[in-house]
Design an enzyme around this catalytic site. Structure first.
Site, PDB file in Angstrom:
ATOM      1  N   GLY A 253       0.600  20.599  -6.902  1.00 41.75           N
ATOM      2  CA  GLY A 253       0.521  22.028  -6.820  1.00 41.75           C
ATOM      3  C   GLY A 253      -0.567  22.260  -7.296  1.00 41.75           C
ATOM      4  O   GLY A 253      -1.377  21.714  -7.459  1.00 41.75           O
ATOM      5  N   SER A 254      -1.270  23.677  -7.968  1.00 42.23           N
ATOM      6  CA  SER A 254      -2.465  23.967  -8.289  1.00 42.23           C
ATOM      7  C   SER A 254      -2.901  23.463  -9.468  1.00 42.23           C
ATOM      8  O   SER A 254      -1.962  22.693 -10.520  1.00 42.23           O
ATOM      9  CB  SER A 254      -2.449  25.694  -9.025  1.00 42.23           C
ATOM     10  OG  SER A 254      -1.746  25.487 -10.153  1.00 42.23           O
ATOM     11  N   GLY A 258      -1.078  22.203 -12.929  1.00 42.60           N
ATOM     12  CA  GLY A 258      -0.380  20.252 -12.729  1.00 42.60           C
ATOM     13  C   GLY A 258      -1.538  20.182 -15.075  1.00 42.60           C
ATOM     14  O   GLY A 258      -0.499  19.407 -15.377  1.00 42.60           O
ATOM     15  N   GLU A 275      -1.120  15.493  -8.212  1.00 43.68           N
ATOM     16  CA  GLU A 275      -1.302  15.870  -6.988  1.00 43.68           C
ATOM     17  C   GLU A 275      -1.957  16.931  -6.913  1.00 43.68           C
ATOM     18  O   GLU A 275      -1.038  18.055  -6.200  1.00 43.68           O
ATOM     19  CB  GLU A 275      -0.917  14.690  -6.082  1.00 43.68           C
ATOM     20  CG  GLU A 275      -1.200  15.085  -4.739  1.00 43.68           C
ATOM     21  CD  GLU A 275      -1.154  15.534  -3.865  1.00 43.68           C
ATOM     22  OE1 GLU A 275      -2.072  17.463  -3.334  1.00 43.68           O
ATOM     23  OE2 GLU A 275       0.108  15.702  -3.235  1.00 43.68           O
ATOM     24  N   CYS A 309      -3.634  20.569   0.667  1.00 48.51           N
ATOM     25  CA  CYS A 309      -3.984  20.625  -0.473  1.00 48.51           C
ATOM     26  C   CYS A 309      -5.434  19.917   0.365  1.00 48.51           C
ATOM     27  O   CYS A 309      -6.591  19.777  -0.539  1.00 48.51           O
ATOM     28  CB  CYS A 309      -3.042  19.634  -0.839  1.00 48.51           C
ATOM     29  SG  CYS A 309      -1.967  19.527  -2.195  1.00 48.51           S
TER      30      CYS A 309
HETATM   31  C1  UN1 Z   1      -0.971  18.319   0.353  1.00 51.05           C
HETATM   32  O1  UN1 Z   1      -0.901  19.128   1.077  1.00 51.05           O
HETATM   33  O2  UN1 Z   1       0.046  18.533  -0.400  1.00 51.05           O
HETATM   34  O3  UN1 Z   1      -2.418  14.719   4.288  1.00 51.05           O
HETATM   35  C2  UN1 Z   1       0.082  17.160   1.248  1.00 51.05           C
HETATM   36  C3  UN1 Z   1      -1.882  15.912   5.399  1.00 51.05           C
HETATM   37  C4  UN1 Z   1      -0.722  15.898   5.510  1.00 51.05           C
HETATM   38  C5  UN1 Z   1      -0.299  15.786   2.846  1.00 51.05           C
HETATM   39  C6  UN1 Z   1      -0.898  17.064   2.907  1.00 51.05           C
HETATM   40  N1  UN1 Z   1      -0.285  13.945   5.355  1.00 51.05           N
HETATM   41  O4  UN1 Z   1      -2.519  16.846   5.270  1.00 51.05           O
END
Ligand code: UN1
Length: 525
Positions: A253-254, A258, A275, A309
């Site tokens: 998450g953000s 985290g 993450e 992310c």
């Molecule tokens: C995420 O955005 O938390 O590499 C994971 C990627 C994907 C996973 C993203 N396989 O964009």
């Protein structure tokens, strides 16, 4: 562009999809080891699809008492699961992978409808789950440590890995099921049990997964408490973070969220796997293949409506090709097909909710106040097909790397164009010049540039790609990033080690008791 449901590649309605996934009761009551959100008529939360604003279901939110019950169920299940041989645990995960293959289409549709990502990406997310299952099955026979030579005669040393216990998984709305599966399938073959708190915004996909998994557990006469689901708000996440009975908390998450989890888990000396946010850039040098780069940039920036992310947020372009790149992007952006995520022609679906729309608009206002120029997009779409109010036009902004708005991660489709001059090291400095360190990429066919980017003075991110965009990583590599991204690594490579506790064993098979370091310690008797 209007798309009606009739044009959609749906063979069934969403109700049918839910039925297919076994979700018949949307207000399920408490069931041991399979907590769907507590008892009825208590703290109910309505779930609306970001695609059309329709209410899909209402889910009961769990209470601290429910949490207690889930934890004790999980603790009980751990006692037998940890004694199950790892390859047998792998066999259970293999069956889960098979079930996911069976349910790929309805689950992919539900991901798409509940979260808003386009169907292709919804199916891709389920595929990512299948892939991690396959990976974990192989891993179940490879949970190995090192052996080493002892300095003492007739002594042997080695390392082994043991199950940890309960793994708490806090997942985000944007990958409502894949990131959970990265954690859960590895944890399962490692002999751990999992308590999953999904995003409050996407509980239905979590319910669907729980149904699918439950079938496998029941078929194998295993305790349901191996995989637990608890649907609740931030309080449940906080209970988990502070709970000494949960040795590992994996949170996605953000950065703000985290930090809270990391602090709470750290204060009790537990392990956390974080993450968190990214602020990912693609560098385009003069030696970039622009045809290739363009596809990667657009997928990275507007895919999942900028809510990965790994989404591409910054484009660092050499001044000699800057105008050309800008022109090409400005041709593509206004024609992006925005619409219902389940329509086969859509490339850009909705944002998750109104708050996300507001954050998108506010970021655009702020960056312009800082001196940025909005080149295209930024509008909130209205009218037929856009009634949910969550559809926006992806934006491109000319900006400077040091702007505070550019330094932040806005979870929306905003692409900042940043110019650089001179050699690639200047571009790398800009790329590294943010607080986050998740994903990065360079487009160049010049070896000197690409190797500089990959060198230890190159990209400071957990992921650094050459001639590939920032998003769309495969499960085989370790996934995660540095700095404000939190330092955790999930998914492939040796990420499994964090789900186990490590033990060094020294065995003496002589009739003497020599001490290490040659220490003499002779007691009188
Ligand atoms: C995420 O955005 O938390 O590499 C994971 C990627 C994907 C996973 C993203 N396989 O964009």
């Amino acid at each position: 562009m209007k798309q009606t449901i009739d044009q959609l590649p749906l063979t069934k309605t969403i109700e049918d999809v839910l039925q297919q996934l076994g979700i018949k009761d949307l207000n399920p009551t408490y069931s041991t080891g399979l907590v769907w959100g507590g008892k009825e008529n208590r703290n109910t939360k309505a779930i609306h699809s970001p695609a059309d604003g329709n209410k899909i279901a209402s889910v009961n939110m769990a209470t601290p008492e429910d949490y207690e019950q889930v934890i004790s169920t999980a603790q009980e299940a751990f006692k037998s699961w940890r004694k199950t041989p790892a390859p047998k645990r792998g066999e259970v995960v293999r069956q889960i992978g098979d079930k996911l293959r069976e349910y790929k289409e309805p689950l992919g549709k539900l991901v798409s409808y509940e979260m808003g990502k386009i169907l292709q990406e919804g199916l891709g997310e389920v595929q990512e789950m299948i892939d991690i299952c396959d990976f974990a099955v192989g891993l179940s026979r490879q949970l190995h440590g090192y052996t080493m030579h002892s300095e003492r005669p007739q002594h042997r040393m080695y390392e082994q890995y043991h199950p940890l216990g309960i793994v708490g998984v806090i997942s985000a709305f944007n990958f409502p099921v894949a990131v959970w599966s990265w954690n859960t399938m590895l944890a399962a073959v490692c002999g751990d049990v999992v308590v999953w708190k999904p995003s409050e915004k996407t509980p239905l996909t979590a319910l669907a997964c729980q149904h699918i998994i439950r079938e496998v557990l029941v078929n194998n006469e295993l305790p349901e408490g191996i995989f637990n689901l608890i649907i609740g708000d931030a309080e449940i996440g906080s209970l988990m973070s502070h709970d000494g009975r949960v040795p590992l908390v994996s949170a996605t998450g953000s950065t703000r969220m985290g930090k809270k989890v990391g602090e709470a888990v750290g204060a009790r000396l537990g392990k956390s796997l974080l993450e968190l946010g990214g602020n990912n850039a693609i560098i385009l040098t003069e030696n970039a293949d622009l045809e290739m780069a363009l596809r990667a940039i657009v997928f990275g920036a507007v895919g999942t409506c900028g809510q990965r992310c790994t989404s591409t947020r910054r484009l660092i372009i050499h001044e000699n090709i800057y105008e050309q790149v800008k022109e090409r992007l400005l041709k593509v952006y206004p024609n992006l097909p925005i619409g219902h995520p389940l329509s086969s022609t859509t490339l850009v679906g909705p944002l998750i909710d109104k708050e996300a729309v507001k954050a998108f608009q506010q970021a655009l206002e702020r960056v312009q106040a800082e001196g940025g120029t909005l080149l295209t997009g930024g509008e909130v779409l209205e009218g037929e097909g856009f009634e949910s109010g969550n559809y926006v036009k992806p934006a491109i902004v000319e900006a400077k790397n040091e702007y505070e708005t550019v330094q932040e991660e806005t979870f929306a489709p905003i692409l900042y164009l940043i110019k650089y001059s001179g050699d690639v090291e200047n571009a790398i400095e800009l790329q590294n010049g943010v607080r986050q360190g998740l994903s990065s990429a360079i487009f160049s066919s010049n070896l000197l540039e690409t190797e500089a980017f990959l060198s230890h003075w190159g990209s400071d991110c957990g992921i650094a790609n050459v001639n590939i965009g920032t998003s769309g990583a495969e499960i085989g590599g370790a996934f995660g990033g540095e700095k404000d991204t939190g330092g955790g690594r999930e998914s492939g490579s040796d990420a499994w080690r964090v789900y186990m506790r490590r033990q060094t064993n020294t065995i003496n098979y002589s009739r003497e008791l020599p001490l290490a370091q040659g220490i003499r310690f002779d007691i009188m008797d």
